[in-house]
Motif scaffolding. Structure first.
Motif, PDB file in Angstrom:
ATOM      1  N   ASN A  95       4.815   2.844   4.467  1.00 59.92           N
ATOM      2  CA  ASN A  95       3.980   2.888   5.068  1.00 59.92           C
ATOM      3  C   ASN A  95       2.633   2.135   4.941  1.00 59.92           C
ATOM      4  O   ASN A  95       1.411   2.308   5.793  1.00 59.92           O
ATOM      5  CB  ASN A  95       3.970   4.130   6.019  1.00 59.92           C
ATOM      6  N   LYS A  96       1.935   1.616   3.756  1.00 55.30           N
ATOM      7  CA  LYS A  96       0.830   1.580   3.911  1.00 55.30           C
ATOM      8  C   LYS A  96       0.781  -0.543   3.768  1.00 55.30           C
ATOM      9  O   LYS A  96       1.614  -0.808   3.661  1.00 55.30           O
ATOM     10  CB  LYS A  96       0.958   1.204   2.071  1.00 55.30           C
ATOM     11  N   ASP A  97       0.079  -1.340   3.622  1.00 55.29           N
ATOM     12  CA  ASP A  97      -0.949  -2.238   4.163  1.00 55.29           C
ATOM     13  C   ASP A  97      -0.904  -3.107   2.564  1.00 55.29           C
ATOM     14  O   ASP A  97      -1.828  -3.369   2.110  1.00 55.29           O
ATOM     15  CB  ASP A  97      -1.997  -2.345   5.481  1.00 55.29           C
ATOM     16  N   LYS A 146       3.850  -1.280   6.295  1.00 55.66           N
ATOM     17  CA  LYS A 146       3.601  -1.763   7.043  1.00 55.66           C
ATOM     18  C   LYS A 146       3.360  -2.917   7.427  1.00 55.66           C
ATOM     19  O   LYS A 146       4.189  -3.409   8.380  1.00 55.66           O
ATOM     20  CB  LYS A 146       2.698  -0.493   7.449  1.00 55.66           C
ATOM     21  N   SER A 147       2.659  -3.386   5.957  1.00 53.92           N
ATOM     22  CA  SER A 147       2.825  -5.217   5.718  1.00 53.92           C
ATOM     23  C   SER A 147       2.690  -5.447   4.713  1.00 53.92           C
ATOM     24  O   SER A 147       2.203  -4.543   3.767  1.00 53.92           O
ATOM     25  CB  SER A 147       0.949  -4.873   6.866  1.00 53.92           C
ATOM     26  N   ASP A 198      -9.820  -7.712   7.679  1.00 53.55           N
ATOM     27  CA  ASP A 198      -8.631  -8.081   7.764  1.00 53.55           C
ATOM     28  C   ASP A 198      -7.822  -6.496   7.848  1.00 53.55           C
ATOM     29  O   ASP A 198      -6.891  -6.612   8.894  1.00 53.55           O
ATOM     30  CB  ASP A 198      -7.607  -9.394   7.243  1.00 53.55           C
ATOM     31  N   TYR A 199      -8.767  -6.011   7.153  1.00 54.50           N
ATOM     32  CA  TYR A 199      -7.748  -4.577   6.433  1.00 54.50           C
ATOM     33  C   TYR A 199      -9.005  -3.970   6.529  1.00 54.50           C
ATOM     34  O   TYR A 199      -8.692  -2.564   6.550  1.00 54.50           O
ATOM     35  CB  TYR A 199      -7.857  -4.609   4.512  1.00 54.50           C
ATOM     36  N   LYS A 200      -9.996  -3.768   8.218  1.00 53.47           N
ATOM     37  CA  LYS A 200     -10.920  -2.615   8.312  1.00 53.47           C
ATOM     38  C   LYS A 200      -9.602  -1.701   8.643  1.00 53.47           C
ATOM     39  O   LYS A 200      -9.062  -1.976   9.429  1.00 53.47           O
ATOM     40  CB  LYS A 200     -11.764  -3.326   9.413  1.00 53.47           C
ATOM     41  N   LYS A 256      -7.738  -0.627   7.628  1.00 48.88           N
ATOM     42  CA  LYS A 256      -5.509  -0.200   7.520  1.00 48.88           C
ATOM     43  C   LYS A 256      -5.516   0.699   5.985  1.00 48.88           C
ATOM     44  O   LYS A 256      -6.833   0.931   5.388  1.00 48.88           O
ATOM     45  CB  LYS A 256      -5.528  -1.742   7.206  1.00 48.88           C
ATOM     46  N   ASP A 257      -4.685   0.840   5.276  1.00 52.30           N
ATOM     47  CA  ASP A 257      -4.535   1.394   3.752  1.00 52.30           C
ATOM     48  C   ASP A 257      -3.996   0.884   3.469  1.00 52.30           C
ATOM     49  O   ASP A 257      -2.788   0.169   2.772  1.00 52.30           O
ATOM     50  CB  ASP A 257      -2.595   2.904   4.675  1.00 52.30           C
ATOM     51  N   LEU A 258      -5.265  -0.102   2.700  1.00 49.84           N
ATOM     52  CA  LEU A 258      -4.506  -1.100   1.659  1.00 49.84           C
ATOM     53  C   LEU A 258      -3.471  -1.147   0.043  1.00 49.84           C
ATOM     54  O   LEU A 258      -5.069   0.308  -0.362  1.00 49.84           O
ATOM     55  CB  LEU A 258      -6.171  -2.226   1.298  1.00 49.84           C
TER      56      LEU A 258
END
Ligand code: IMP
Ligand code: MG
Length: 179
Positions: free
Chosen positions: A91-93, A120-121, A29-31, A33-35
């Protein structure tokens, strides 16, 4: 310490298997992204260290400390921020890592606070879930295991600050509460 347990609910192997499964899902799910993982102190520390080793995307970690329990086994419904994040999550996931979701009071307050910081999420992963105890309207996207309405200790979870260092999770004998 082991003698204080009535029953073991999750063995070390069970816990590692859960971390492996959750880690694989979170990785998918986090490929790209900025986890940013936020561990809720202190209960989630053991789970967090095992889980993030199973997540195969770049990530940052930080911690928050809140209190909703005051030493006993029943939630008071009040949440107090004891330690906030050390950096911006704009802006981070963001993925909140929690040991157990019970009434949901704690996670409801934390998600409202973090959501207000223009993330972001925002999602939640919890090792354990006691769905029958829910009072607040909140669910975790990732759940390790649903358990019945029983107080559990071990693998980060405490009773009066003890038993966090047990490598597995179980229930306490009634006589322990009587002490
Ligand atoms: P909630 O706000 O009622 O969802 O409670 C969440 C917090 O209560 C967790 O982070 C734990 O610290 C604590 N908690 C809830 N159930 C248990 C339990 O069975 N054993 C130990 N701690 C628990
Ligand atoms: Mg906790």
């Amino acid at each position: 310490m082991k003698n204080d347990l009535k029953e073991i609910l999750l063995t070390e192997d069970d816990i590692q298997a859960i971390c492996e499964t959750l880690g694989r899902k979170i990785t998918e799910d986090y490929k790209g992204k900025d986890l940013f993982c936020v561990g809720i102190l202190k209960g989630s520390v053991l789970f967090m260290t095992d889980l993030i080793k199973r997540i195969d995307v770049p990530l940052a970690i930080d911690f928050m400390d809140v209190s909703s329990y005051h030493g006993g086994t029943e939630s008071t419904g009040e949440v107090q921020i004891l330690k906030d994040l050390g950096s911006s999550i704009e802006n981070k996931d963001v993925l909140i890592i929690e040991d157990i979701l019970e009434t949901g009071t704690t996670l409801k307050s934390i998600t409202e606070l973090l959501a207000s910081r223009r993330v972001k999420s925002l999602e939640i992963v919890t090792l354990l879930d006691k769905p029958n105890r829910r009072k607040a309207e909140i669910e975790a996207k990732y759940v390790g295991k649903k358990i019945p309405d029983e107080f559990v200790v071990g693998y980060g979870l405490d009773y009066q600050e003890k038993y966090r260092n047990l490598p597995y999770i179980g229930t306490l004998k009634q006589e322990v509460y009587a002490k």
